[in-house]
Design an enzyme around this catalytic site. Structure first.
Site, PDB file in Angstrom:
ATOM      1  N   PRO A 107       0.814  -1.212   0.000  1.00 37.20           N
ATOM      2  CA  PRO A 107       0.000   0.000   0.000  1.00 37.20           C
ATOM      3  C   PRO A 107       0.854   1.272   0.000  1.00 37.20           C
ATOM      4  O   PRO A 107       1.907   1.314   0.608  1.00 37.20           O
ATOM      5  CB  PRO A 107      -0.798  -0.092   1.287  1.00 37.20           C
ATOM      6  CG  PRO A 107      -0.672  -1.500   1.750  1.00 37.20           C
ATOM      7  CD  PRO A 107       0.594  -2.033   1.172  1.00 37.20           C
ATOM      8  N   THR A 108       0.368   2.276  -0.682  1.00 36.61           N
ATOM      9  CA  THR A 108       1.030   3.571  -0.704  1.00 36.61           C
ATOM     10  C   THR A 108       1.040   4.147   0.695  1.00 36.61           C
ATOM     11  O   THR A 108       0.067   4.041   1.419  1.00 36.61           O
ATOM     12  CB  THR A 108       0.263   4.556  -1.630  1.00 36.61           C
ATOM     13  OG1 THR A 108      -0.168   3.841  -2.765  1.00 36.61           O
ATOM     14  CG2 THR A 108       1.127   5.699  -2.055  1.00 36.61           C
ATOM     15  N   GLY A 109       2.164   4.706   1.077  1.00 35.46           N
ATOM     16  CA  GLY A 109       2.249   5.328   2.390  1.00 35.46           C
ATOM     17  C   GLY A 109       2.733   4.385   3.465  1.00 35.46           C
ATOM     18  O   GLY A 109       2.988   4.794   4.570  1.00 35.46           O
ATOM     19  N   CYS A 110       2.853   3.093   3.159  1.00 35.53           N
ATOM     20  CA  CYS A 110       3.380   2.132   4.132  1.00 35.53           C
ATOM     21  C   CYS A 110       4.878   2.006   3.912  1.00 35.53           C
ATOM     22  O   CYS A 110       5.332   1.901   2.798  1.00 35.53           O
ATOM     23  CB  CYS A 110       2.744   0.760   3.968  1.00 35.53           C
ATOM     24  SG  CYS A 110       1.032   0.711   4.511  1.00 35.53           S
ATOM     25  N   VAL A 111       5.638   2.042   4.997  1.00 31.06           N
ATOM     26  CA  VAL A 111       7.088   1.927   4.878  1.00 31.06           C
ATOM     27  C   VAL A 111       7.549   0.519   5.163  1.00 31.06           C
ATOM     28  O   VAL A 111       6.875  -0.256   5.761  1.00 31.06           O
ATOM     29  CB  VAL A 111       7.808   2.919   5.816  1.00 31.06           C
ATOM     30  CG1 VAL A 111       7.594   4.325   5.313  1.00 31.06           C
ATOM     31  CG2 VAL A 111       7.336   2.781   7.244  1.00 31.06           C
TER      32      VAL A 111
END
Length: 111
Positions: A107-111
């Site tokens: 997911p976008t925004g997950c590091v």
């Protein structure tokens, strides 16, 4: 990198997410879940199926906030309870782990 299953090697990125989303199957999801130390229950499958439906519709994995809100609405619980429920199923992060098991991109925004 990849995962070998039933004599086939499925390509993954450096974090273990499937490269080809069409490679996903429920059997392969069980292998991905084992790699995350998750014992799949019907509750896990419900989250995985929700994520796959969402991805089919929007072509992106939902942010954890969106996932939490949807699960709260579906289960008639507040967002805090939904968040605790999701983290109980996917302790290393519902976005990261659930998307991996669902065969979706990180997911976008997950590091």
């Amino acid at each position: 990198m990849g995962i070998e299953f039933n004599g086939v090697c499925y390509e993954t990125d450096e974090n273990g997410y499937l490269i080809n989303l069409d490679d996903w199957s429920e059997d392969l999801a069980k292998i991905l879940a084992e790699g995350e130390e998750i014992d799949m229950t019907e509750e896990h499958w419900n989250i995985v199926r929700f994520l796959r439906r969402y991805y089919d519709e929007y072509q992106i994995a939902p942010a954890v906030k969106v996932l939490t809100k949807a699960i709260a609405a579906e289960n008639n619980m507040d967002k805090k309870a939904a968040s605790e429920f999701l983290y109980g199923l996917f302790p290393k992060g519902p976005g990261l782990q659930a998307c991996k098991v669902a065969g979706l991109p990180k997911p976008t925004g997950c590091v």
